[in-house]
Design an enzyme around this catalytic site. Structure first.
Site, PDB file in Angstrom:
ATOM      1  N   HIS A  49     -36.763  13.920  -5.212  1.00  0.00           N
ATOM      2  CA  HIS A  49     -36.866  12.763  -6.051  1.00  0.00           C
ATOM      3  C   HIS A  49     -38.124  12.034  -6.045  1.00  0.00           C
ATOM      4  O   HIS A  49     -38.357  11.373  -5.133  1.00  0.00           O
ATOM      5  CB  HIS A  49     -35.811  11.837  -5.818  1.00  0.00           C
ATOM      6  CG  HIS A  49     -35.445  10.583  -7.228  1.00  0.00           C
ATOM      7  ND1 HIS A  49     -34.459  10.849  -8.049  1.00  0.00           N
ATOM      8  CD2 HIS A  49     -36.268   9.798  -7.487  1.00  0.00           C
ATOM      9  CE1 HIS A  49     -34.452   9.940  -8.915  1.00  0.00           C
ATOM     10  NE2 HIS A  49     -35.852   9.140  -8.582  1.00  0.00           N
ATOM     11  N   CYS A  50     -38.940  12.382  -7.058  1.00  0.00           N
ATOM     12  CA  CYS A  50     -40.146  11.596  -7.061  1.00  0.00           C
ATOM     13  C   CYS A  50     -40.775  11.845  -8.483  1.00  0.00           C
ATOM     14  O   CYS A  50     -40.016  12.324  -9.406  1.00  0.00           O
ATOM     15  CB  CYS A  50     -41.533  12.302  -6.106  1.00  0.00           C
ATOM     16  SG  CYS A  50     -41.410  14.139  -6.238  1.00  0.00           S
ATOM     17  N   ARG A 108     -31.503  13.392 -16.953  1.00  0.00           N
ATOM     18  CA  ARG A 108     -31.173  11.931 -16.128  1.00  0.00           C
ATOM     19  C   ARG A 108     -30.562  11.021 -17.213  1.00  0.00           C
ATOM     20  O   ARG A 108     -31.397  11.028 -18.525  1.00  0.00           O
ATOM     21  CB  ARG A 108     -32.189  11.424 -15.501  1.00  0.00           C
ATOM     22  CG  ARG A 108     -31.939  10.525 -14.555  1.00  0.00           C
ATOM     23  CD  ARG A 108     -33.397   9.796 -13.673  1.00  0.00           C
ATOM     24  NE  ARG A 108     -33.239   9.083 -12.517  1.00  0.00           N
ATOM     25  CZ  ARG A 108     -33.748   8.247 -12.246  1.00  0.00           C
ATOM     26  NH1 ARG A 108     -35.021   7.806 -12.796  1.00  0.00           N
ATOM     27  NH2 ARG A 108     -33.781   7.355 -10.931  1.00  0.00           N
ATOM     28  N   HIS A 111     -30.061   7.556  -5.457  1.00  0.00           N
ATOM     29  CA  HIS A 111     -30.442   6.559  -4.714  1.00  0.00           C
ATOM     30  C   HIS A 111     -28.921   6.055  -3.852  1.00  0.00           C
ATOM     31  O   HIS A 111     -28.805   4.642  -3.844  1.00  0.00           O
ATOM     32  CB  HIS A 111     -31.122   5.496  -5.591  1.00  0.00           C
ATOM     33  CG  HIS A 111     -32.413   5.870  -6.065  1.00  0.00           C
ATOM     34  ND1 HIS A 111     -33.133   6.966  -5.521  1.00  0.00           N
ATOM     35  CD2 HIS A 111     -33.125   5.357  -7.265  1.00  0.00           C
ATOM     36  CE1 HIS A 111     -34.327   7.079  -6.336  1.00  0.00           C
ATOM     37  NE2 HIS A 111     -34.350   6.163  -7.306  1.00  0.00           N
ATOM     38  N   ASP A 160     -38.922   8.939  -3.844  1.00  0.00           N
ATOM     39  CA  ASP A 160     -38.989   8.056  -4.913  1.00  0.00           C
ATOM     40  C   ASP A 160     -40.309   7.449  -5.224  1.00  0.00           C
ATOM     41  O   ASP A 160     -40.697   6.624  -6.050  1.00  0.00           O
ATOM     42  CB  ASP A 160     -37.940   6.723  -4.601  1.00  0.00           C
ATOM     43  CG  ASP A 160     -37.778   6.055  -6.022  1.00  0.00           C
ATOM     44  OD1 ASP A 160     -37.934   6.650  -7.115  1.00  0.00           O
ATOM     45  OD2 ASP A 160     -37.617   4.945  -5.849  1.00  0.00           O
ATOM     46  N   ASN A 191     -41.343  -0.262 -10.370  1.00  0.00           N
ATOM     47  CA  ASN A 191     -40.191  -1.413 -10.449  1.00  0.00           C
ATOM     48  C   ASN A 191     -39.783  -1.824  -8.910  1.00  0.00           C
ATOM     49  O   ASN A 191     -38.510  -1.954  -8.919  1.00  0.00           O
ATOM     50  CB  ASN A 191     -39.079  -0.771 -11.170  1.00  0.00           C
ATOM     51  CG  ASN A 191     -39.557  -0.578 -12.695  1.00  0.00           C
ATOM     52  OD1 ASN A 191     -40.156  -1.322 -13.290  1.00  0.00           O
ATOM     53  ND2 ASN A 191     -39.072   0.496 -13.187  1.00  0.00           N
TER      54      ASN A 191
END
Length: 306
Positions: free
Chosen positions: A35-36, A128, A185, A251, A256
């Site tokens: 996840h990036c 997503r 997450h 991530d 954010n």
């Protein structure tokens, strides 16, 4: 619209490398960051006016340099609301590194099937849906379900980005999807408030055999800060429950984020706290991503190449 939004802070400028760790604690060969994100370069891929936030520039060469430093040779690049449905940076990354990268898209119900097939051919393997208010809020579930049915024959998964008790609220929607599902997450629970309810729901979803969880975002969940030891018991409980369907992601570049910008080397070190054995590390970083995302076989294949 969002043109005046203050850019998110840039990622940590110099994450510490695995050279500080003994060989047994470094990522195994073919380790995957599941996840990036990437953003830019903005002169070639300008941000859309209707974006929900403004990222700092974080293009693929910077991501590749980070992974080379940390010891990751594979990654899943997740399309972000920062670029909206303009998949230009993602498609360029996939074209330049087809063995290294897979992608996750953002789609609308109106997206032409030809565009979906083009993304599939490029190496995209998932779509997503964001449920967080700062990313647009809960999507139209009927439209999301329709998108899921369109990508299911391609073997894609659906990634669900949800926070806290919204996971419980939408559990029936998740179980009704016709694809494998990935919860991003760790479902972002509040460790002090809704942890038990979220964990119970995740266990129930995992027991279907069709749901995966990304053990990512420890820096977002932690109340104590680095090295995020307060998140370890929760993450370890998920890994113990279904080790064959857990993934890890950095991530990066951490958009954010309201807390301190994490050192990505510390996030890699955190893997040792939740997966202390070589077998668990290999499952988390090699075998499980290979099985879900369709990377070429490595050592102990769980699924044929896409």
């Amino acid at each position: 619209m969002a043109l005046n939004l203050t850019p998110c802070p840039p990622p940590h400028p110099a994450p510490h490398p695995p050279a500080r760790r003994p060989p047994a604690r470094r990522p195994p060969e073919d380790a995957c960051d599941s996840h990036c994100h990437i953003f830019g370069p903005f002169e070639r891929f300008p941000l859309p006016d209707d974006r929900s936030f403004t990222p700092s520039e974080a293009p693929e060469p910077a991501l590749r340099a980070l992974h080379d430093t940390l010891g990751f040779s594979r990654a899943v690049i997740v399309q972000s609301q920062g670029h909206g449905v303009d998949h230009g940076p993602l498609l360029e990354a996939l074209a330049g590194n087809p063995e290294r990268y897979r992608g996750v898209a953002l789609l609308k119900s109106s997206t032409p099937q030809a565009d979906i097939l083009r993304l599939d051919a490029a190496g995209v393997c998932g779509v997503r849906f964001n449920f967080l208010s700062h990313l647009g809020g809960t999507p139209d579930l009927d439209a999301a379900g329709m998108v899921a049915r369109r990508v299911a024959p391609l073997g894609w998964h659906v990634a669900i980005h949800v926070a806290g008790t919204d996971l419980v609220r939408h559990a029936d929607f998740i179980t009704g999807l016709p694809t494998p599902v990935v919860i991003d997450h760790m479902a972002r629970p509040d460790l002090d408030e809704d942890l038990d309810a979220i964990r119970a729901t995740l266990f129930r979803l995992l027991d279907t055999g069709r749901v995966w969880v990304k053990l990512s975002g420890a820096d977002r969940l932690s109340k104590a800060g680095a090295p995020y030891a307060d998140v370890v018991p929760y993450a370890r409980s998920l890994l113990d429950h279904a080790p064959e369907r857990m993934l890890w992601g950095s991530d990066w570049p951490h958009v954010n984020l309201h807390g301190a910008m994490p050192d990505d080397g510390t996030l890699v070190d955190w893997i040792d706290a939740i997966a202390p054995s070589a077998d668990l590390k290999r499952r988390l970083l090699v075998d499980n991503p290979q099985a879900l995302f369709g990377f070429p076989a490595s050592g102990n294949p769980l699924r044929p190449e896409r």
